[in-house]
Design a protein around this motif. Structure first.
Motif, PDB file in Angstrom:
ATOM      1  N   GLN A  52       0.823  -1.220   0.000  1.00 63.46           N
ATOM      2  CA  GLN A  52       0.000   0.000   0.000  1.00 63.46           C
ATOM      3  C   GLN A  52       0.852   1.264   0.000  1.00 63.46           C
ATOM      4  N   VAL A  53       0.299   2.297  -0.613  1.00 63.49           N
ATOM      5  CA  VAL A  53       0.867   3.635  -0.474  1.00 63.49           C
ATOM      6  C   VAL A  53      -0.022   4.407   0.494  1.00 63.49           C
ATOM      7  N   GLU A  77       1.963   3.331   6.590  1.00 69.19           N
ATOM      8  CA  GLU A  77       0.791   3.807   7.347  1.00 69.19           C
ATOM      9  C   GLU A  77       0.856   5.340   7.457  1.00 69.19           C
ATOM     10  N   SER A  78      -0.096   5.979   6.801  1.00 72.71           N
ATOM     11  CA  SER A  78      -0.041   7.439   6.695  1.00 72.71           C
ATOM     12  C   SER A  78       0.104   8.148   8.046  1.00 72.71           C
TER      13      SER A  78
HETATM   14  N1  LIG Z   1      -4.117   2.529   6.542  1.00 73.33           N
HETATM   15  C1  LIG Z   1      -3.311   2.824   5.393  1.00 73.33           C
HETATM   16  C2  LIG Z   1      -4.185   2.718   4.166  1.00 73.33           C
HETATM   17  C3  LIG Z   1      -3.411   2.867   2.878  1.00 73.33           C
HETATM   18  C4  LIG Z   1      -4.236   2.476   1.671  1.00 73.33           C
HETATM   19  O1  LIG Z   1      -5.331   1.895   1.779  1.00 73.33           O
HETATM   20  N2  LIG Z   1      -3.700   2.800   0.506  1.00 73.33           N
HETATM   21  C5  LIG Z   1      -4.367   2.446  -0.705  1.00 73.33           C
HETATM   22  C6  LIG Z   1      -4.388   3.638  -1.641  1.00 73.33           C
HETATM   23  S1  LIG Z   1      -5.478   4.909  -1.034  1.00 73.33           S
HETATM   24  C7  LIG Z   1      -3.593   1.372  -1.405  1.00 73.33           C
HETATM   25  O2  LIG Z   1      -2.384   1.443  -1.478  1.00 73.33           O
HETATM   26  N3  LIG Z   1      -4.301   0.381  -1.920  1.00 73.33           N
HETATM   27  C8  LIG Z   1      -3.702  -0.702  -2.630  1.00 73.33           C
HETATM   28  C9  LIG Z   1      -3.915  -2.017  -1.932  1.00 73.33           C
HETATM   29  O3  LIG Z   1      -4.460  -2.045  -0.816  1.00 73.33           O
HETATM   30  O4  LIG Z   1      -3.512  -3.010  -2.531  1.00 73.33           O
HETATM   31  C10 LIG Z   1      -2.697   4.218   5.539  1.00 73.33           C
HETATM   32  O5  LIG Z   1      -3.241   5.029   6.285  1.00 73.33           O
HETATM   33  O6  LIG Z   1      -1.650   4.477   4.940  1.00 73.33           O
END
Ligand SMILES: N[C@@H](CCC(=O)N[C@@H](CS)C(=O)NCC(=O)O)C(=O)O
Length: 236
Positions: A52-53, A77-78
């Motif tokens: 995840q980003v 984790e943001s």
């Molecule tokens: N809890 C994580 C959530 C991050 C997240 O859901 N990122 C999404 C983009 S908005 C992502 O990378 N999704 C791709 C995936 O889950 O495979 C944070 O706060 O960084």
């Protein structure tokens, strides 16, 4: 010269947006690399095994972003990254020095996830009741100080960075009625927010969206195009 910092993001990601705002507000030098999470490159799992980003690689040698060094620290984790940036840049004001204000910032970040992120995206993506968004906003509004430009204290903090991306998207979906909800519901939410009881929150949104860091990073046309592509057909 500080250690290198590589920011892995995607323009579509509101979580990435929080981190980008904090980087800009801290005036941090960084290298940005966009990751296509719909078609995730294998190497990115070395940065974030969860895929995840946002994520950052900090320290280690200066390398190409798509060839991350095992010597850099990888942070995901943001909200964790926001705290990390506040620690890296203690003079930025991203986290106040006063322990009570620091606790308030952390409380606000926690409340943002529960009372803004969860109900807002449940409404936009899953057509869950917009009344939940209004309830969440009421809670958050209760945390805002009257007349203050910021969520906590008299300086921009990571509490502001964590909520701003969602406020921008809230404004967009209520002004353009885009989401996976019946036609008109976005406008209806926008109308509800004009009630005097939300005046403090709406003033806060207005100030937040005028911030140069937001203007520099929020491409509303891009978000509109993307949301329209995601939610093309809606119940009438
Ligand atoms: N809890 C994580 C959530 C991050 C997240 O859901 N990122 C999404 C983009 S908005 C992502 O990378 N999704 C791709 C995936 O889950 O495979 C944070 O706060 O960084």
């Amino acid at each position: 010269m500080s250690e290198q910092l590589t920011f892995y993001f995607n323009k579509f990601s509101h979580y990435s947006h929080k981190v980008e705002l904090a980087l800009i507000e801290a005036n941090a030098p960084y290298k940005a690399h966009q990751v296509d999470f719909f078609n995730l490159p294998e190497w990115f799992l070395k940065v974030n095994p969860v895929g995840q980003v946002p994520a950052v690689a900090y320290g280690g040698p200066s390398v190409e972003p798509d060839d991350p060094s095992p010597l850099s620290a990888k942070i995901a984790e943001s909200d964790v990254i926001l705290e990390f940036l506040a620690d890296l840049y203690p003079d930025s004001g991203l986290l106040p020095k006063d322990p009570v204000l620091r606790a308030k910032v952390r409380f606000f970040i926690n409340a943002n996830a529960k009372h803004i992120e969860d109900p807002l995206y449940a409404f936009i993506r899953k057509n869950e009741p917009y009344e939940n968004v209004l309830k969440g906003i009421e809670f958050i509004q209760g945390l805002l100080e009257e007349g203050s430009d910021f969520t906590v204290g008299d300086h921009y903090t990571i509490a502001d960075a964590c909520i701003t991306p969602h406020l921008a998207r809230l404004k967009t979906i209520t002004e353009h009625d885009i989401g996976n909800f019946p036609v008109g519901m976005g406008y209806k939410l926008g109308e509800e927010l004009k009630a005097p009881k939300f005046a403090k929150f709406m003033k806060y949104i207005q100030r937040t969206l005028e911030r140069p860091s937001l203007k520099q990073t929020y491409d509303e046309e891009f978000v509109i195009t993307l949301f329209k592509a995601f939610f093309p057909a809606r119940a009438q």
